[in-house]
Design a protein around this motif. Structure first.
Motif, PDB file in Angstrom:
ATOM      1  N   SER A  94       0.827  -1.211   0.000  1.00 24.99           N
ATOM      2  CA  SER A  94       0.000   0.000   0.000  1.00 24.99           C
ATOM      3  C   SER A  94       0.857   1.255   0.000  1.00 24.99           C
ATOM      4  N   LYS A  95       1.986   1.204   0.680  1.00 21.71           N
ATOM      5  CA  LYS A  95       2.899   2.347   0.686  1.00 21.71           C
ATOM      6  C   LYS A  95       3.534   2.527  -0.696  1.00 21.71           C
ATOM      7  N   ASP A  96       3.933   1.426  -1.332  1.00 21.09           N
ATOM      8  CA  ASP A  96       4.553   1.504  -2.656  1.00 21.09           C
ATOM      9  C   ASP A  96       3.578   1.985  -3.728  1.00 21.09           C
ATOM     10  N   GLN A  97       2.323   1.572  -3.628  1.00 21.51           N
ATOM     11  CA  GLN A  97       1.309   1.913  -4.634  1.00 21.51           C
ATOM     12  C   GLN A  97       0.520   3.175  -4.275  1.00 21.51           C
ATOM     13  N   ASN A  98       0.878   3.812  -3.171  1.00 23.38           N
ATOM     14  CA  ASN A  98       0.192   5.026  -2.702  1.00 23.38           C
ATOM     15  C   ASN A  98      -1.300   4.796  -2.485  1.00 23.38           C
ATOM     16  N   LEU A  99      -1.635   3.656  -1.901  1.00 20.46           N
ATOM     17  CA  LEU A  99      -3.019   3.374  -1.532  1.00 20.46           C
ATOM     18  C   LEU A  99      -3.253   3.904  -0.124  1.00 20.46           C
ATOM     19  N   ASP A 100      -4.438   4.388   0.110  1.00 22.68           N
ATOM     20  CA  ASP A 100      -4.750   4.982   1.409  1.00 22.68           C
ATOM     21  C   ASP A 100      -5.400   3.921   2.300  1.00 22.68           C
ATOM     22  N   LEU A 101      -4.576   3.058   2.889  1.00 18.97           N
ATOM     23  CA  LEU A 101      -5.053   2.005   3.785  1.00 18.97           C
ATOM     24  C   LEU A 101      -4.609   2.340   5.201  1.00 18.97           C
ATOM     25  N   ASN A 102      -5.533   2.197   6.155  1.00 22.06           N
ATOM     26  CA  ASN A 102      -5.250   2.551   7.554  1.00 22.06           C
ATOM     27  C   ASN A 102      -5.827   1.500   8.491  1.00 22.06           C
ATOM     28  N   ASN A 103      -5.511   1.683   9.768  1.00 25.50           N
ATOM     29  CA  ASN A 103      -6.091   0.884  10.859  1.00 25.50           C
ATOM     30  C   ASN A 103      -5.939  -0.618  10.628  1.00 25.50           C
ATOM     31  N   PHE A 104      -4.744  -1.055  10.412  1.00 27.33           N
ATOM     32  CA  PHE A 104      -4.479  -2.476  10.210  1.00 27.33           C
ATOM     33  C   PHE A 104      -4.626  -3.215  11.530  1.00 27.33           C
ATOM     34  N   ILE A 105      -5.425  -4.270  11.522  1.00 25.11           N
ATOM     35  CA  ILE A 105      -5.659  -5.063  12.733  1.00 25.11           C
ATOM     36  C   ILE A 105      -5.606  -6.542  12.350  1.00 25.11           C
ATOM     37  N   LEU A 106      -4.916  -7.310  13.172  1.00 25.26           N
ATOM     38  CA  LEU A 106      -4.900  -8.765  13.027  1.00 25.26           C
ATOM     39  C   LEU A 106      -5.493  -9.344  14.304  1.00 25.26           C
ATOM     40  N   LYS A 107      -6.685  -9.905  14.186  1.00 28.47           N
ATOM     41  CA  LYS A 107      -7.372 -10.432  15.361  1.00 28.47           C
ATOM     42  C   LYS A 107      -8.193 -11.645  14.953  1.00 28.47           C
TER      43      LYS A 107
ATOM     44  N   SER B 116      -8.909  -0.347   7.016  1.00 29.02           N
ATOM     45  CA  SER B 116      -9.880   0.585   6.440  1.00 29.02           C
ATOM     46  C   SER B 116      -9.309   1.200   5.177  1.00 29.02           C
ATOM     47  N   VAL B 117     -10.225   1.519   4.283  1.00 30.73           N
ATOM     48  CA  VAL B 117      -9.860   2.147   3.021  1.00 30.73           C
ATOM     49  C   VAL B 117     -10.562   3.501   2.981  1.00 30.73           C
ATOM     50  N   GLU B 118      -9.778   4.554   2.924  1.00 29.96           N
ATOM     51  CA  GLU B 118     -10.350   5.898   2.924  1.00 29.96           C
ATOM     52  C   GLU B 118     -10.859   6.284   1.536  1.00 29.96           C
ATOM     53  N   LYS B 119     -10.065   6.012   0.512  1.00 28.44           N
ATOM     54  CA  LYS B 119     -10.430   6.372  -0.859  1.00 28.44           C
ATOM     55  C   LYS B 119     -10.199   5.163  -1.753  1.00 28.44           C
ATOM     56  N   ASN B 120     -10.823   5.197  -2.893  1.00 28.12           N
ATOM     57  CA  ASN B 120     -10.576   4.192  -3.937  1.00 28.12           C
ATOM     58  C   ASN B 120     -10.819   2.761  -3.464  1.00 28.12           C
ATOM     59  N   LEU B 121     -11.939   2.541  -2.845  1.00 28.06           N
ATOM     60  CA  LEU B 121     -12.293   1.198  -2.397  1.00 28.06           C
ATOM     61  C   LEU B 121     -12.359   0.232  -3.582  1.00 28.06           C
ATOM     62  N   ASP B 122     -12.883   0.694  -4.697  1.00 30.31           N
ATOM     63  CA  ASP B 122     -12.986  -0.165  -5.881  1.00 30.31           C
ATOM     64  C   ASP B 122     -11.613  -0.564  -6.413  1.00 30.31           C
ATOM     65  N   ASP B 123     -10.661   0.351  -6.372  1.00 33.82           N
ATOM     66  CA  ASP B 123      -9.303   0.040  -6.833  1.00 33.82           C
ATOM     67  C   ASP B 123      -8.642  -1.008  -5.941  1.00 33.82           C
TER      68      ASP B 123
END
Length: 166
Positions: free
Chosen positions: A77-90, A97-104
């Motif tokens: 996500s950092k390399d592709q400039n995707l806006d992904l946040n709040n990573f949780i492994l549970k 979470s995806v702030e923008k470009n959910l379809d992408d």
């Protein structure tokens, strides 16, 4: 016609009697306490082999694989400039979470040539199942992803035991 000297015949008979004695001593236990009463200790292969029941606990391996996949998703996500946040492994679920470009993001995860979520043509399935709730994406191992992970784990465990035994 062959000619054997009497000494040679006697030596062959003595040698045969001694070998016969040692052979019989392996099957019959003599009550003497001398060296001739010992039996040959047979190895596992000659005794009938051994059986090994192997059980693999897959939950730590699944968690480890999910953690490495989470790091891979973050890097991607950092390399592709995707806006992904709040990573949780549970509970063996990766969520973010995806702030923008959910379809992408869904397109990237559901693509047959995806680097993040590989597609297995033989099973016609991806490694992870994708669940969408609002702007959250949840990734869990698909049935075939678990099968492949468990098979590779079992093959690795069998190979380790085989190397130790051999």
């Amino acid at each position: 016609m062959l000619y054997f000297s009497k000494i040679r015949i006697i030596l062959i008979l003595i040698f045969s009697v001694i070998l016969t004695f040692f052979t019989i001593s392996n099957f019959i236990k003599f009550s003497d306490g001398n060296i001739f009463s010992r039996n040959i200790n047979l190895g596992l292969d000659l005794q009938g082999g051994s059986y090994l029941l192997l059980e693999v606990d897959n939950s730590p391996i699944i968690n480890q694989k999910l953690q490495s996949k989470l790091l891979e998703i973050k890097k991607y996500s950092k390399d592709q400039n995707l806006d992904l946040n709040n990573f949780i492994l549970k509970n063996q679920i990766i969520s973010f979470s995806v702030e923008k470009n959910l379809d992408d993001v869904l397109k990237i995860l559901d693509d047959e040539n995806s680097e993040i979520n590989p597609y297995y043509p033989q099973f016609k399935s991806h490694e992870f199942e994708i669940l969408i709730e609002d702007n959250y994406i949840k990734l869990t191992f698909s049935d075939y992803g678990l099968v492949l992970l468990k098979n590779s784990t079992l093959d690795q465990a069998i190979e380790i035991v085989r190397r130790r035994v051999d």
